[in-house]
Design a protein around this motif. Structure first.
Motif, PDB file in Angstrom:
ATOM      1  N   PHE A  60       1.286 -10.780  10.446  1.00 39.36           N
ATOM      2  CA  PHE A  60       1.173  -9.456  11.063  1.00 39.36           C
ATOM      3  C   PHE A  60       2.132  -9.316  12.239  1.00 39.36           C
ATOM      4  O   PHE A  60       2.657  -8.255  12.500  1.00 39.36           O
ATOM      5  CB  PHE A  60      -0.268  -9.216  11.542  1.00 39.36           C
ATOM      6  CG  PHE A  60      -1.051  -8.438  10.540  1.00 39.36           C
ATOM      7  CD1 PHE A  60      -1.264  -8.947   9.264  1.00 39.36           C
ATOM      8  CD2 PHE A  60      -1.550  -7.181  10.839  1.00 39.36           C
ATOM      9  CE1 PHE A  60      -1.969  -8.221   8.323  1.00 39.36           C
ATOM     10  CE2 PHE A  60      -2.253  -6.449   9.897  1.00 39.36           C
ATOM     11  CZ  PHE A  60      -2.472  -6.972   8.637  1.00 39.36           C
ATOM     12  N   HIS A  77       2.773   0.574   4.710  1.00 33.83           N
ATOM     13  CA  HIS A  77       1.810  -0.203   3.923  1.00 33.83           C
ATOM     14  C   HIS A  77       2.467  -1.114   2.909  1.00 33.83           C
ATOM     15  O   HIS A  77       1.813  -1.920   2.265  1.00 33.83           O
ATOM     16  CB  HIS A  77       0.809   0.729   3.242  1.00 33.83           C
ATOM     17  CG  HIS A  77      -0.143   1.228   4.254  1.00 33.83           C
ATOM     18  ND1 HIS A  77      -1.384   0.686   4.426  1.00 33.83           N
ATOM     19  CD2 HIS A  77       0.015   2.156   5.210  1.00 33.83           C
ATOM     20  CE1 HIS A  77      -1.956   1.281   5.445  1.00 33.83           C
ATOM     21  NE2 HIS A  77      -1.139   2.172   5.939  1.00 33.83           N
ATOM     22  N   TRP A 124       4.257  -3.490   3.527  1.00 33.65           N
ATOM     23  CA  TRP A 124       4.350  -4.872   4.017  1.00 33.65           C
ATOM     24  C   TRP A 124       3.472  -5.801   3.188  1.00 33.65           C
ATOM     25  O   TRP A 124       3.834  -6.901   2.840  1.00 33.65           O
ATOM     26  CB  TRP A 124       3.940  -4.954   5.489  1.00 33.65           C
ATOM     27  CG  TRP A 124       3.932  -6.373   5.977  1.00 33.65           C
ATOM     28  CD1 TRP A 124       2.854  -7.144   6.269  1.00 33.65           C
ATOM     29  CD2 TRP A 124       5.084  -7.208   6.171  1.00 33.65           C
ATOM     30  NE1 TRP A 124       3.246  -8.390   6.655  1.00 33.65           N
ATOM     31  CE2 TRP A 124       4.616  -8.466   6.600  1.00 33.65           C
ATOM     32  CE3 TRP A 124       6.455  -7.006   6.031  1.00 33.65           C
ATOM     33  CZ2 TRP A 124       5.468  -9.509   6.886  1.00 33.65           C
ATOM     34  CZ3 TRP A 124       7.313  -8.062   6.320  1.00 33.65           C
ATOM     35  CH2 TRP A 124       6.814  -9.294   6.744  1.00 33.65           C
ATOM     36  N   PHE A 125       2.287  -5.304   2.895  1.00 32.52           N
ATOM     37  CA  PHE A 125       1.375  -6.161   2.162  1.00 32.52           C
ATOM     38  C   PHE A 125       1.052  -5.533   0.816  1.00 32.52           C
ATOM     39  O   PHE A 125       0.403  -4.497   0.755  1.00 32.52           O
ATOM     40  CB  PHE A 125       0.082  -6.371   2.952  1.00 32.52           C
ATOM     41  CG  PHE A 125      -0.845  -7.322   2.275  1.00 32.52           C
ATOM     42  CD1 PHE A 125      -0.758  -8.679   2.529  1.00 32.52           C
ATOM     43  CD2 PHE A 125      -1.769  -6.875   1.352  1.00 32.52           C
ATOM     44  CE1 PHE A 125      -1.594  -9.563   1.879  1.00 32.52           C
ATOM     45  CE2 PHE A 125      -2.613  -7.763   0.705  1.00 32.52           C
ATOM     46  CZ  PHE A 125      -2.524  -9.108   0.975  1.00 32.52           C
ATOM     47  N   MET A 183      -2.882  -3.333   1.792  1.00 30.82           N
ATOM     48  CA  MET A 183      -3.227  -3.600   3.180  1.00 30.82           C
ATOM     49  C   MET A 183      -4.599  -2.984   3.480  1.00 30.82           C
ATOM     50  O   MET A 183      -5.381  -3.511   4.252  1.00 30.82           O
ATOM     51  CB  MET A 183      -2.170  -2.975   4.072  1.00 30.82           C
ATOM     52  CG  MET A 183      -2.130  -3.571   5.407  1.00 30.82           C
ATOM     53  SD  MET A 183      -0.734  -4.656   5.559  1.00 30.82           S
ATOM     54  CE  MET A 183       0.443  -3.645   6.361  1.00 30.82           C
ATOM     55  N   THR A 184      -4.850  -1.796   2.890  1.00 27.42           N
ATOM     56  CA  THR A 184      -6.187  -1.203   2.977  1.00 27.42           C
ATOM     57  C   THR A 184      -6.724  -1.038   1.563  1.00 27.42           C
ATOM     58  O   THR A 184      -5.979  -1.134   0.589  1.00 27.42           O
ATOM     59  CB  THR A 184      -6.130   0.200   3.623  1.00 27.42           C
ATOM     60  OG1 THR A 184      -5.129   0.964   2.953  1.00 27.42           O
ATOM     61  CG2 THR A 184      -5.826   0.136   5.093  1.00 27.42           C
TER      62      THR A 184
END
Ligand code: HEM
Length: 467
Positions: free
Chosen positions: A95, A190, A192-193, A452-453
């Motif tokens: 992160f 988002h 990123w992941f 990510m979510t």
């Protein structure tokens, strides 16, 4: 006899095995060879997590080229990592690489200074002060929906919550149909992941990580533009500042914070952090709340009765009369917590449930699994807002319901998010009926796409009818 007493009361430390002597948690026996964990996890993140914890609250999973991960799924583990032993569970490097030195990632004294500086923006009174801006943002978009529209509500809510975040905390009106570059950048934070991140260490420049990099650069450029505006027209008193950058520039100018805490570079990181943390989470909450209402006619009826009793569109004065609406949101956050898993890294060796977790290990706190655990919730997979009417909250383990995390680093935007969700749901509920026309999973769950979510699969639609 003396010897008997000696045996019954061993001297300090003799009854506890040393952490170093404990064994590592097991690889789950039902998930095949550890070398296949990552690939299976990538294909079905949630199902994999469910199965991994079939036999244990603490499990170990293998990631190629990155060693082992540890997953914890008991409220007591959450409490230790977020509160009582939080020093042993730091923020993850992953992160930090992505979000730099914003509130979400910094630690220690620096975190303390940033949290204190930002607190006034998110205190309950300030948040209530945003209500008018929130209502305007919600109505401006929802008024454009027409009878018979088939809408990708998640996309609508994403635009709406970004409008609201910019117009309030970030102090900049977005154009209703414009500002495309900024909107796309907010969305791409988002990237990123994504599930393939399980296979590749954070320094590998995958296409989605490059998209993330470009998005971050766009938000940073926008920050510089806004900073130039704030410098040209500086706030005279930081206490009067109503948006993030005015507040932080004001504090810096007044010498109220160490300049190092809010260098321009840190302000850029702070903007990226707030744009990332402050809208997609509320978006998915609203989307799943609408899905749940559409799929539970008896709850929807009670919800409509409540919002129809208001004299007009909801305002702050109506908040205490929106109990059903509030329970719908509480229950949605239980079943579909946007932050469904919290990452941490151990800073020292720790013992958990009789197992050894080495220092420097990646740990994942399974919020979603805890909130769906039958040991704490009856019929845990059912959407039942009425469960929150009695004493449940008081009787629950204090970390069995933790959609906003917990301990000192509990979500700073909690009040903001809950107010926005409540106002949005009530405003929309007075005007429209929303019917789910997407396809549920065979077990009745909505189609989800965790990244990510925890999100709904993109492009799923609802039918909108005017009431
Ligand atoms: C339903 C909506 C939301 C949910 C479920 C949510 C969830 C969370 C969670 C679980 C954490 C803890 C992260 C950790 O311990 O690693 C967190 C932290 C944070 N959230 Fe939220 N959040 C929401 C809305 C917001 C909003 C609206 C904002 C800002 C406008 C925001 C800003 C932040 C920030 C800055 C942090 C870091 C706090 C710190 O470390 O001191 N969140 N959030």
């Amino acid at each position: 006899m003396g010897t008997e007493t000696d045996e019954e009361t061993p001297r300090d430390g003799e009854d506890e095995p040393r952490v170093g002597d404990l064994s590592l948690p097991p690889y789950p026996p039902n998930l095949g060879h550890p070398s296949l964990h990552a690939i299976r996890q990538m294909r079905d993140l949630l199902g994999f997590a469910d199965r991994a914890h079939d036999t244990s609250d603490v499990v170990r999973l293998r990631r190629p080229a990155m060693g082992d991960d540890y997953h914890f799924a008991h409220p007591e583990h959450l409490k230790r990592a977020l509160l009582t032993e939080r020093g042993a569970f730091g923020k993850s490097e992953d992160f930090r690489i992505a979000f730099g030195e914003g509130l979400l990632t910094v630690e220690g004294e620096e975190w303390h200074r940033q949290r204190e500086a930002l607190r006034p923006l998110f205190a309950r009174d300030s948040v209530l002060g945003y209500a008018d801006g929130m209502i305007e943002g919600i109505e401006r978009r929802s008024r454009r929906w027409a009878d018979g529209d088939r809408l990708d509500l998640q996309r609508e809510f994403r635009r709406m919550t970004l409008d609201v975040l910019f117009a309030t905390v970030l102090g900049r009106e977005l154009e209703l149909d414009g500002d495309r570059r900024l909107r796309e950048a907010a969305e791409d934070l988002h990237a990123w992941f994504v599930p393939t991140s399980y296979l590749l260490p954070p320094w590998v420049p995958t296409p989605s990580r490059r998209r993330f990099g470009a998005a971050k650069a766009t938000i940073r450029e926008e920050t510089d533009r806004l900073l130039a505006e704030r410098r040209a027209d500086p706030p005279t008193d930081p206490a009067e500042a109503e948006d993030l950058l005015s507040l932080l520039v004001g504090l810096r100018r007044a010498g109220a914070v160490d300049r190092g805490t809010f260098t321009d570079e840190r302000l850029r990181d702070q903007m990226v952090t707030i744009v990332f943390a402050g809208h997609d989470t509320t978006t998915t909450t609203l989307t799943f709340a609408c899905w749940a209402l559409a799929n539970h006619p008896e709850v929807r009826e009670r919800f409509h009765e409540e919002v129809d009793r208001l004299d007009g569109p909801p305002t702050v004065d109506d908040l205490s009369n929106l109990e059903v609406t509030e329970r719908v949101i509480t229950e949605t956050l239980r079943l579909f917590p946007p932050v469904y898993v919290l990452p941490r890294v151990t800073t020292e060796e720790v013992a958990v449930d009789g197992y050894r977790i080495p220092a420097d290990s990646r740990v994942f706190l399974e919020i979603r699994l805890v909130q769906r655990d039958p040991r704490f919730f009856d019929a845990p997979n059912e959407f039942r807002p009425s469960r929150w009417t009695g004493d449940l909250r008081r009787e629950l383990h204090d970390f069995a319901y933790a959609p906003f995390g917990g301990g000192p680093r509990v979500c700073i935007g909690r009040e903001f998010a809950l107010l926005e969700a409540k106002l949005a749901l009530a405003t929309i509920g007075r005007e429209y009926d929303l019917y789910w026309i997407g396809e549920n999973e065979p077990d009745g769950e909505p189609p989800v796409s965790p990244g990510m979510t925890l999100r709904m699969v993109e492009g799923e639609e609802f039918l909108v009818t005017e009431r």
